[in-house]
Motif scaffolding. Structure first.
Motif, PDB file in Angstrom:
ATOM      1  N   GLY A  89      17.383 -10.231  -6.213  1.00 55.46           N
ATOM      2  CA  GLY A  89      17.168 -11.680  -6.239  1.00 55.46           C
ATOM      3  C   GLY A  89      15.694 -11.982  -6.058  1.00 55.46           C
ATOM      4  N   ARG A  90      15.371 -12.742  -5.003  1.00 53.90           N
ATOM      5  CA  ARG A  90      13.980 -13.110  -4.747  1.00 53.90           C
ATOM      6  C   ARG A  90      13.285 -12.167  -3.774  1.00 53.90           C
ATOM      7  NH1 ARG A  90      13.754 -18.813  -2.569  1.00 53.90           N
ATOM      8  NH2 ARG A  90      11.545 -18.412  -2.780  1.00 53.90           N
ATOM      9  N   ILE A  91      13.998 -11.167  -3.268  1.00 59.44           N
ATOM     10  CA  ILE A  91      13.403 -10.264  -2.279  1.00 59.44           C
ATOM     11  C   ILE A  91      13.332  -8.839  -2.822  1.00 59.44           C
ATOM     12  CG2 ILE A  91      14.230 -11.645  -0.330  1.00 59.44           C
ATOM     13  CD1 ILE A  91      16.325  -9.385   0.123  1.00 59.44           C
ATOM     14  N   PHE A  92      12.539  -8.002  -2.137  1.00 59.16           N
ATOM     15  CA  PHE A  92      12.439  -6.588  -2.466  1.00 59.16           C
ATOM     16  C   PHE A  92      13.071  -5.782  -1.345  1.00 59.16           C
ATOM     17  CE2 PHE A  92       8.980  -8.248  -5.035  1.00 59.16           C
ATOM     18  CZ  PHE A  92       9.141  -7.527  -6.215  1.00 59.16           C
ATOM     19  N   ARG A  93      13.825  -4.762  -1.707  1.00 54.86           N
ATOM     20  CA  ARG A  93      14.385  -3.821  -0.729  1.00 54.86           C
ATOM     21  C   ARG A  93      13.530  -2.555  -0.824  1.00 54.86           C
ATOM     22  NH1 ARG A  93      18.755  -3.284   2.184  1.00 54.86           N
ATOM     23  NH2 ARG A  93      19.858  -4.976   1.147  1.00 54.86           N
ATOM     24  N   TYR A  94      13.033  -2.081   0.311  1.00 48.96           N
ATOM     25  CA  TYR A  94      12.179  -0.904   0.358  1.00 48.96           C
ATOM     26  C   TYR A  94      12.985   0.308   0.794  1.00 48.96           C
ATOM     27  CZ  TYR A  94       8.331  -4.169  -0.059  1.00 48.96           C
ATOM     28  OH  TYR A  94       7.489  -5.128  -0.507  1.00 48.96           O
ATOM     29  N   ASN A  95      12.741   1.439   0.128  1.00 48.37           N
ATOM     30  CA  ASN A  95      13.400   2.694   0.466  1.00 48.37           C
ATOM     31  C   ASN A  95      12.338   3.754   0.744  1.00 48.37           C
ATOM     32  OD1 ASN A  95      16.167   1.845  -0.099  1.00 48.37           O
ATOM     33  ND2 ASN A  95      15.458   1.715  -2.210  1.00 48.37           N
ATOM     34  N   ILE A 103       0.837  -1.207   0.000  1.00 45.52           N
ATOM     35  CA  ILE A 103       0.000   0.000   0.000  1.00 45.52           C
ATOM     36  C   ILE A 103       0.867   1.251   0.000  1.00 45.52           C
ATOM     37  CG2 ILE A 103      -1.625   1.347   1.395  1.00 45.52           C
ATOM     38  CD1 ILE A 103      -2.838  -1.405   2.269  1.00 45.52           C
ATOM     39  N   LEU A 104       1.923   1.255   0.821  1.00 41.51           N
ATOM     40  CA  LEU A 104       2.807   2.417   0.895  1.00 41.51           C
ATOM     41  C   LEU A 104       3.560   2.636  -0.423  1.00 41.51           C
ATOM     42  CD1 LEU A 104       4.141   2.027   4.535  1.00 41.51           C
ATOM     43  CD2 LEU A 104       2.532   3.747   3.688  1.00 41.51           C
ATOM     44  N   VAL A 105       3.892   1.558  -1.118  1.00 37.53           N
ATOM     45  CA  VAL A 105       4.543   1.682  -2.429  1.00 37.53           C
ATOM     46  C   VAL A 105       3.558   2.274  -3.434  1.00 37.53           C
ATOM     47  CG1 VAL A 105       5.481   0.384  -4.385  1.00 37.53           C
ATOM     48  CG2 VAL A 105       6.251  -0.126  -2.061  1.00 37.53           C
ATOM     49  N   LEU A 107       7.041   4.703  -0.446  1.00 35.75           N
ATOM     50  CA  LEU A 107       8.198   3.809  -0.488  1.00 35.75           C
ATOM     51  C   LEU A 107       8.493   3.471  -1.941  1.00 35.75           C
ATOM     52  CD1 LEU A 107       7.267   1.147   2.256  1.00 35.75           C
ATOM     53  CD2 LEU A 107       8.789   3.100   2.516  1.00 35.75           C
ATOM     54  N   SER A 108       9.734   3.123  -2.192  1.00 34.56           N
ATOM     55  CA  SER A 108      10.085   2.585  -3.503  1.00 34.56           C
ATOM     56  C   SER A 108      10.684   1.198  -3.267  1.00 34.56           C
ATOM     57  CB  SER A 108      11.101   3.487  -4.210  1.00 34.56           C
ATOM     58  OG  SER A 108      12.330   3.487  -3.515  1.00 34.56           O
ATOM     59  N   THR A 109      10.727   0.396  -4.319  1.00 33.71           N
ATOM     60  CA  THR A 109      11.265  -0.952  -4.172  1.00 33.71           C
ATOM     61  C   THR A 109      12.374  -1.205  -5.180  1.00 33.71           C
ATOM     62  OG1 THR A 109       9.655  -1.889  -5.689  1.00 33.71           O
ATOM     63  CG2 THR A 109       9.094  -1.949  -3.370  1.00 33.71           C
TER      64      THR A 109
END
Length: 129
Positions: free
Chosen positions: A33-39, A20-22, A27-29
């Motif tokens: 690899g298989r994961i997302f990093r949120y900023n 929801i925040l993205v 937030l950005s992503t």
């Protein structure tokens, strides 16, 4: 999740909040690899200012005096701290209404969704006619 205190929320709950925040642009992503990093995209100072104004409005009737009185009464700030600050500040009233784009979207997310749904329903009805 590792840094969250107990009891930890379910991973799906956290994923939903982040999604929801993205979508709202807070937030950005980045896929790693298989994961997302949120900023974080929202400036901390803007969010902090918004929260303080909301707190003042909702709990202290927009009164700085009431806030200071509460802080002193709850021993969150001492009278000595107040003296040390040398508060020789001239307070001038002003009527500038500051808008907090990010916070308003977070606090009123359903209103926007409802409008979008109503528009889609109306469009659908118009197409059926």
């Amino acid at each position: 999740m590792e840094q969250h205190p107990e009891p930890k929320p379910h991973q799906n709950t956290v994923s939903t909040y982040l999604k929801i925040l993205v979508e709202k642009g807070y937030l950005s992503t980045e896929k790693e690899g298989r994961i997302f990093r949120y900023n974080v995209l929202v400036p901390f100072e803007e969010y902090r200012k918004f929260l303080l104004k909301e707190l003042s409005h909702n709990f202290f009737h927009n009164s700085g005096k009431e806030i200071l009185s509460f802080l002193i009464h709850e021993k969150l700030i001492s009278q000595e701290d107040m003296k040390d600050l040398n508060l020789n500040i001239e307070i001038k009233p002003f009527k500038v209404k500051e808008e907090f784009e990010y916070a308003n979207e977070v606090l009123n997310p359903k209103k926007d969704k409802k409008k979008d749904k109503d528009k889609k329903k109306k469009k659908k009805k118009d197409q059926e006619k």
